[in-house]
Scaffold this motif. Structure first.
Motif, short mmCIF file in Angstrom:
data_model
loop_
_atom_site.label_atom_id
_atom_site.label_comp_id
_atom_site.label_asym_id
_atom_site.label_seq_id
_atom_site.Cartn_x
_atom_site.Cartn_y
_atom_site.Cartn_z
N LYS A 1 -15.33 2.71 -12.71
CA LYS A 1 -13.98 3.55 -13.36
C LYS A 1 -13.01 2.77 -13.97
O LYS A 1 -12.50 3.31 -14.97
CB LYS A 1 -13.31 4.11 -11.75
CG LYS A 1 -12.00 4.77 -11.93
CD LYS A 1 -11.55 5.51 -10.84
CE LYS A 1 -12.62 6.86 -10.59
NZ LYS A 1 -12.17 7.74 -9.59
N CYS B 1 -7.09 -13.30 -10.33
CA CYS B 1 -7.50 -11.65 -10.42
C CYS B 1 -7.59 -11.14 -11.81
O CYS B 1 -8.46 -10.41 -12.21
CB CYS B 1 -6.71 -11.03 -9.74
SG CYS B 1 -6.16 -11.92 -7.79
N HIS C 1 -8.74 10.28 -3.79
CA HIS C 1 -8.64 8.96 -3.97
C HIS C 1 -9.22 8.42 -5.04
O HIS C 1 -9.60 7.06 -5.19
CB HIS C 1 -9.32 8.17 -2.70
CG HIS C 1 -8.19 7.98 -1.57
ND1 HIS C 1 -7.71 6.58 -1.65
CD2 HIS C 1 -7.55 8.76 -0.86
CE1 HIS C 1 -6.79 6.81 -0.57
NE2 HIS C 1 -6.83 7.86 -0.03
N GLY C 2 -9.09 9.13 -6.31
CA GLY C 2 -9.38 8.94 -7.24
C GLY C 2 -8.87 7.81 -8.18
O GLY C 2 -9.29 7.08 -8.92
N LEU D 1 -21.81 -6.91 -9.54
CA LEU D 1 -20.57 -6.24 -8.87
C LEU D 1 -21.24 -4.83 -8.66
O LEU D 1 -20.31 -3.99 -9.27
CB LEU D 1 -19.34 -6.66 -9.07
CG LEU D 1 -18.13 -6.28 -8.09
CD1 LEU D 1 -18.24 -7.26 -6.77
CD2 LEU D 1 -16.87 -6.65 -8.70
N HIS E 1 -7.84 -9.82 -5.34
CA HIS E 1 -8.09 -8.79 -5.91
C HIS E 1 -9.40 -8.13 -5.04
O HIS E 1 -9.84 -7.14 -5.33
CB HIS E 1 -8.92 -9.29 -7.49
CG HIS E 1 -9.80 -10.51 -7.27
ND1 HIS E 1 -9.29 -11.70 -6.75
CD2 HIS E 1 -11.13 -10.62 -7.66
CE1 HIS E 1 -10.38 -12.47 -6.87
NE2 HIS E 1 -11.37 -11.80 -7.24
N GLU F 1 -16.77 9.43 -3.56
CA GLU F 1 -16.97 10.39 -4.82
C GLU F 1 -18.49 10.71 -4.81
O GLU F 1 -18.82 11.90 -5.21
CB GLU F 1 -16.65 9.70 -6.26
CG GLU F 1 -15.27 9.99 -6.67
CD GLU F 1 -14.94 9.03 -7.78
OE1 GLU F 1 -15.86 8.97 -8.39
OE2 GLU F 1 -13.84 8.76 -7.99
N MET G 1 0.88 -1.19 0.13
CA MET G 1 -0.08 0.05 0.15
C MET G 1 0.96 1.22 -0.15
O MET G 1 1.80 1.31 0.45
CB MET G 1 -0.95 0.13 1.24
CG MET G 1 -1.62 -1.11 1.42
SD MET G 1 -3.42 -0.81 0.48
CE MET G 1 -4.19 0.11 1.97
N GLY H 1 -2.10 5.95 1.22
CA GLY H 1 -2.80 4.36 1.40
C GLY H 1 -3.65 3.76 0.27
O GLY H 1 -4.08 2.90 0.36
N CYS H 2 -3.46 4.51 -1.01
CA CYS H 2 -4.07 3.80 -2.23
C CYS H 2 -3.09 2.74 -2.55
O CYS H 2 -2.04 2.60 -2.49
CB CYS H 2 -4.40 4.68 -3.13
SG CYS H 2 -3.05 5.43 -3.78
N GLY H 3 -3.96 1.71 -3.23
CA GLY H 3 -3.24 0.39 -3.79
C GLY H 3 -2.14 0.67 -5.09
O GLY H 3 -1.52 -0.33 -5.35
N GLU I 1 -11.04 -1.28 -2.60
CA GLU I 1 -10.55 0.29 -2.78
C GLU I 1 -11.51 0.94 -3.66
O GLU I 1 -11.81 2.14 -3.49
CB GLU I 1 -9.18 0.23 -3.37
CG GLU I 1 -8.12 -0.24 -2.19
CD GLU I 1 -6.97 -0.14 -2.33
OE1 GLU I 1 -6.69 -0.46 -3.70
OE2 GLU I 1 -5.80 -0.23 -1.86
N CYS J 1 -1.77 -7.89 -7.76
CA CYS J 1 -1.57 -9.47 -8.36
C CYS J 1 -2.17 -9.40 -9.66
O CYS J 1 -2.40 -10.40 -10.23
CB CYS J 1 -2.69 -10.25 -7.42
SG CYS J 1 -4.30 -9.55 -6.95
N HIS J 2 -2.58 -7.99 -10.46
CA HIS J 2 -3.11 -8.05 -11.60
C HIS J 2 -2.74 -6.55 -12.27
O HIS J 2 -2.53 -6.01 -11.48
CB HIS J 2 -4.51 -8.31 -11.77
CG HIS J 2 -5.29 -7.41 -10.64
ND1 HIS J 2 -5.72 -7.56 -9.42
CD2 HIS J 2 -5.74 -5.99 -11.05
CE1 HIS J 2 -5.96 -6.50 -9.05
NE2 HIS J 2 -6.34 -5.39 -9.65
N VAL K 1 -19.06 -1.46 -9.24
CA VAL K 1 -17.98 -1.19 -8.58
C VAL K 1 -16.61 -1.05 -9.39
O VAL K 1 -15.85 0.01 -8.98
CB VAL K 1 -17.61 -2.45 -7.58
CG1 VAL K 1 -16.23 -2.29 -7.05
CG2 VAL K 1 -18.92 -2.37 -6.67
N LEU K 2 -16.49 -1.42 -10.48
CA LEU K 2 -15.52 -1.51 -11.36
C LEU K 2 -15.71 -0.35 -12.50
O LEU K 2 -15.01 -0.34 -13.49
CB LEU K 2 -15.07 -2.60 -11.99
CG LEU K 2 -14.52 -3.80 -10.88
CD1 LEU K 2 -14.29 -5.05 -11.44
CD2 LEU K 2 -13.38 -3.25 -10.15
#
Lengths: 269, 108
Positions: free
Chosen positions: A73, A182, A34-35, B100, B2, B16, A1, A6-8, B8, A150-151, A70-71
């Protein structure tokens, strides 16, 4: 991190081997909230709920319906990568496998055998080994080191493409981090997903890692030169992969000896 | 792992859209999504720590896999990841199970 925010994304490094600025260092600027996205121009169609919330101080709690992927972005950025590549008629392929299945060897062979210009985005947690191998094989490469990750994700690929600057009508191979779990979840903006599996890993992998095989457009079975020495049932792997993914194509090759490489090269074109 | 990257994304998505004054975050996670709910709950706590979402609860609604067989024209629930109908056909379309999504949040 990341030790700063603290972002990944913190440990991700994008490096062109041999370039003067090898030490690309900490890739993303801070002060970005945290974008995780330095370029905010692709905004998804979210409303500005927070404007109203600030006027709702007196309310206790209320439910705010969001219904957002969730994904979203990552997927938005992947769509941008895809459009950028399509404009330049670049074929981008996402290669996924366990560590050691032979992705890099397959690419070395491919670079030597194809007429089209090839460049490679190499994903590994650490080291520039694979990008150096690709460079020695005669193609340009940038290495993305994901640190703990991991990806690869669409942001990393976007940054890598900026450094790589692939030429028009070329092929870009994105060699994902060796991992059968992943990488299946993250759209990078590629045209097709390829899973490379080697005969030494066993023919039970589709059942053990169904998401990876369900996502694939092509399964390459590598190291067929070792078939006499291992118990690997090509038919079983093919049948199981098609149970998960009825339309998936399967191509056996030996990247080491070059056996059946033509079938892979034909698929590429 | 993942789930950490996904956690995150959940945190940044909610921040946001809300500014962070949130006590509960609700997710819909399909059984075919490749995400393990327990691992996601664990990672959410880590991802939320130090942000305005610290201490918020993650509630996960699991969505079963549902598919439609074009051959026998029936819908069926998926017991595993195999796109196979009991009639033997593989001409099957997945209707749900890959979700998801952040469905809603409880704003304080």
């Amino acid at each position: 991190m990341c030790s700063t925010c603290g972002c990944g994304e913190a440990d991700v490094r994008v490096t062109t081997p041999g370039a003067a600025s090898d030490a690309a260092g900490h890739g993303h600027g801070h002060g970005h909230g945290h974008g995780h996205d330095e370029n905010h121009s692709h905004d998804e169609s979210h409303s500005h709920d927070h404007v109203h919330l600030e006027q709702d101080d007196e309310l206790r709690t209320h439910t705010l319906e969001l219904e957002v992927a969730v994904l979203a972005k990552n997927d938005g950025l992947a769509a941008r990568n895809r459009a950028w590549l399509a404009e330049r008629r670049i074929t981008a392929l996402n290669l996924m496998s366990s560590p050691g299945a032979g992705k890099t060897t397959l690419l070395e062979r491919t670079i030597a055998a194809t007429d089209r210009a090839v460049s490679v985005i190499e994903g590994d947690q650490e080291t520039l080994f694979d990008a150096e191998r690709i460079r020695k094989a005669g193609a340009r490469a940038v290495q993305v080191n994901t640190g703990a990750g991991c990806h690869l994700d669409a942001t990393m690929v976007s940054r890598a493409l900026e450094q790589l600057r692939p030429e028009r009508d070329s092929i870009v191979f994105i060699e994902n981090v060796g991992n059968l779990v992943c990488p299946a979840l993250f759209d990078l903006g590629e045209l097709r997903k390829v899973v490379v599996i080697s005969v030494t890993e066993g023919d039970d992998k589709p059942l053990k890692y169904p998401h990876m095989f369900a996502a694939a457009d092509l399964v390459v079975i590598n190291k067929t030169d070792l078939l006499p020495y291992v118990d690997f049932d090509m038919e079983r792997l093919t049948v199981d992969a098609r149970k998960l993914n009825p339309l998936v194509q399967v191509v056996p090759v030996s990247a080491k000896t070059g056996e059946n490489l033509d079938a892979w090269l034909t698929w590429l074109t | 792992m993942h789930e950490l990257a996904i956690a995150e994304s959940v945190v940044s998505t909610v921040l946001e859209r809300t500014g962070g004054r949130v006590s509960v975050v609700r997710l819909r996670v399909g059984r075919m999504s490749g995400v393990v709910p327990d691992a996601l709950v664990f990672c959410f706590e880590l991802a939320a720590a130090g942000t305005a979402l610290a201490g918020a609860t993650l509630e996960i609604e699991e969505q079963a896999g549902l598919a439609h067989c074009r051959d026998c024209d029936t819908d069926f629930s998926m017991r595993d990841a195999f796109l196979l109908c009991d009639c033997g056909s593989a001409d099957v379309e997945l209707l749900s199970g890959r979700e998801l999504q952040v469905t809603s949040v409880e704003v304080v």
